[in-house]
Enzyme design. Structure first.
Site, PDB file in Angstrom:
ATOM      1  CB  THR A  72      -0.942  -0.013   1.226  1.00  0.00           C
ATOM      2  OG1 THR A  72      -1.751  -1.187   1.157  1.00  0.00           O
ATOM      3  CG2 THR A  72      -1.820   1.225   1.269  1.00  0.00           C
ATOM      4  CG  HIS A 197       1.586  -9.514   3.437  1.00  0.00           C
ATOM      5  ND1 HIS A 197       0.294  -9.975   3.559  1.00  0.00           N
ATOM      6  CD2 HIS A 197       1.487  -8.292   2.895  1.00  0.00           C
ATOM      7  CE1 HIS A 197      -0.540  -9.053   3.112  1.00  0.00           C
ATOM      8  NE2 HIS A 197       0.166  -8.018   2.708  1.00  0.00           N
ATOM      9  CB  CYS A 336     -18.070  -5.111   4.870  1.00  0.00           C
ATOM     10  SG  CYS A 336     -19.501  -4.795   5.868  1.00  0.00           S
TER      11      CYS A 336
HETATM   12  N1  PLP Z   1      -1.879  -4.381  -4.374  1.00  0.00           N
HETATM   13  C1  PLP Z   1      -2.422  -5.587  -4.550  1.00  0.00           C
HETATM   14  C2  PLP Z   1      -2.726  -6.076  -5.925  1.00  0.00           C
HETATM   15  C3  PLP Z   1      -2.711  -6.385  -3.439  1.00  0.00           C
HETATM   16  O1  PLP Z   1      -3.264  -7.598  -3.606  1.00  0.00           O
HETATM   17  C4  PLP Z   1      -2.419  -5.888  -2.143  1.00  0.00           C
HETATM   18  C5  PLP Z   1      -2.765  -6.684  -0.940  1.00  0.00           C
HETATM   19  O2  PLP Z   1      -3.715  -7.429  -0.933  1.00  0.00           O
HETATM   20  C6  PLP Z   1      -1.827  -4.624  -2.029  1.00  0.00           C
HETATM   21  C7  PLP Z   1      -1.575  -3.899  -3.169  1.00  0.00           C
HETATM   22  C8  PLP Z   1      -1.489  -4.038  -0.701  1.00  0.00           C
HETATM   23  O3  PLP Z   1      -0.324  -4.616  -0.170  1.00  0.00           O
HETATM   24  P1  PLP Z   1      -0.048  -4.586   1.407  1.00  0.00           P
HETATM   25  O4  PLP Z   1      -1.020  -5.518   2.039  1.00  0.00           O
HETATM   26  O5  PLP Z   1       1.367  -5.029   1.550  1.00  0.00           O
HETATM   27  O6  PLP Z   1      -0.229  -3.172   1.857  1.00  0.00           O
END
Ligand code: PLP
Length: 401
Positions: A72, A197, A336
């Protein structure tokens, strides 16, 4: 209770090798990578080693890697860091909220954003990206692989369009990393996001590739860490874990897997061929066992670990809960919002009717997934869908009439 985890697009377990690599950096080698003494030097060396491993995973130079707190933050830096008020941005309707909501915030801040639609298989058409270009277009942000369907986007073609138009290109490669080969040179992107992760490193770790010469505006101010692109003391154990996971992911992608008898197909495509074969076995068996069922994104190129099923006459949320009670962890794309369960924006963007979008679940494999796990899923998914349909008044009405 026997439990099987098939929700690896949500998060993956830290691999034992990754955990072992991190351990000393919590205990004896706990230095601050900015300190000049022995402890600091050790920490600095570990951070730089990890940077080289992450760079190698995406075919970049170590100096082009900025460590962040996750996908993110990397998406935020890779987008906010390249645009300003008055700019036009092109993205797609199927992006993760880390990109979608960043773009929505940019709209509030005086930018214009075009959200490109996708076809029925969940693919962005590069021609749509090209025709959305405007004189003030500053950035294109299109993901490499979708988190719900696993569909791989034509990022190399989009990269060429961006390059030709002299526009920045960011790609969110969070769900592609460790599953398919990522080559930042071939993609010709300016920024590229990965998250720890999702590749068996700890939660709260990630990185942004920033092409050499691309001036990015930091989003966090403080010290001069990460070549002044992201302030804050480095998460030493986390970064070491991310580096180790990147190293293992690269090996896994290159590893020859057991060849299918009479063919060398699996050998050519490495460990991912085995994973795709497990995913396909699950997918085909479940679909053959049930009527009114299918796979979202089928026919499009997909990462090897993901499948997204629809089962008419059921609620995806109810199925996720019922499967969890039997020991199988999967997810529904539903979110949700304001107290109501909203169907996945990705599936709606692909043109699924609301009801079918709500009747969908995502199943995602990891490196730890075994054939026995797949056998378990093959047994419990059809029987649970069948039971939910039996108690569904809508289904009964349909089968009686
Ligand atoms: N972008 C995509 C395509 C994701 O699947 C995710 C997490 O599910 C993220 C960004 C966000 O990553 P993080 O959970 O490390 O903030």
């Amino acid at each position: 209770m026997h439990r099987v985890y098939l929700d690896n697009n949500a998060t993956t377990p830290v691999l034992p090798e990754v955990f072992e690599a991190m351990r000393p950096y919590y205990l004896e080698q706990f230095g601050n990578a900015s300190s000049i003494h022995h402890y600091g030097q050790h920490a600095r060396a570990a951070v730089e080693k990890a940077r080289a491993s992450v760079a190698a995973l995406v075919n970049a130079r170590p100096a082009e890697i900025v460590f962040t707190s996750g996908g993110t933050e990397a998406d935020n830096l890779g987008i906010f860091g390249l645009v300003q008020r008055g700019d036009h941005i092109i993205t797609s309707t199927i992006e993760h909220s880390a990109v979608l909501n960043t773009c929505k915030r940019l709209e509030q801040m005086g930018c214009e954003v075009t959200f490109i639609p996708v076809n029925g298989r969940g693919e962005v058409d590069p021609a749509d990206v090209r025709s959305a270009l405007r004189p003030n277009t500053r950035l294109i942000s299109i993901m490499m692989a979708n988190n719900e369907t696993g569909v791989i986007q034509p990022v190399e073609e989009i990269g060429r369009i961006a390059q030709k138009a002299d526009v920045f290109f960011h790609t969110d490669a969070v769900q592609a990393a460790g599953k398919v080969v990522i080559d930042a040179q071939k993609i010709a992107c300016d920024t590229l996001t990965i998250s720890g992760h999702k590749i068996h490193a700890p939660q709260g770790t990630g990185a942004l590739f920033v092409r050499k010469g691309t001036l990015i505006q930091p989003q966090i101010y403080g010290g001069s860490h990460e070549r002044q692109r992201r302030a804050g003391t480095e998460n030493l154990p986390g970064i070491v874990g991310l580096g180790k996971a990147a190293e293992l992911a690269k090996l896994w992608l290159a590893s020859p897997s057991a060849p299918t008898p009479g063919t060398d197909r699996a050998r050519e495509s490495g460990g991912s061929a085995e994973m795709a074969a497990m995913r396909d076995r699950l997918q085909d068996t479940v679909i053959n066992a049930l009527e009114d069922a299918g796979v979202n994104g089928l026919g499009a190129p997909r990462v090897p670990n993901t499948t997204n099923f629809w089962f008419d006459h059921i609620e995806g949320e109810a199925l996720v809960i019922a499967l969890d009670l039997k020991g199988l962890a999967v997810s529904s794309g539903a979110a949700c919002s304001s107290g109501a369960i909203e169907p996945s924006h990705v599936l709606l963007a692909m043109g699924l009717p609301h009801q079918r979008a709500r009747a969908s679940i995502r199943v995602s494999l990891g490196k730890q997934t075994t054939q026995a796990d797949i056998d378990f899923a093959i047994k419990v998914i059809p029987e649970t869908v069948g039971r939910l349909r039996e108690i569904s008044p809508a289904y009964q009405k349909q089968t009686v009439s």
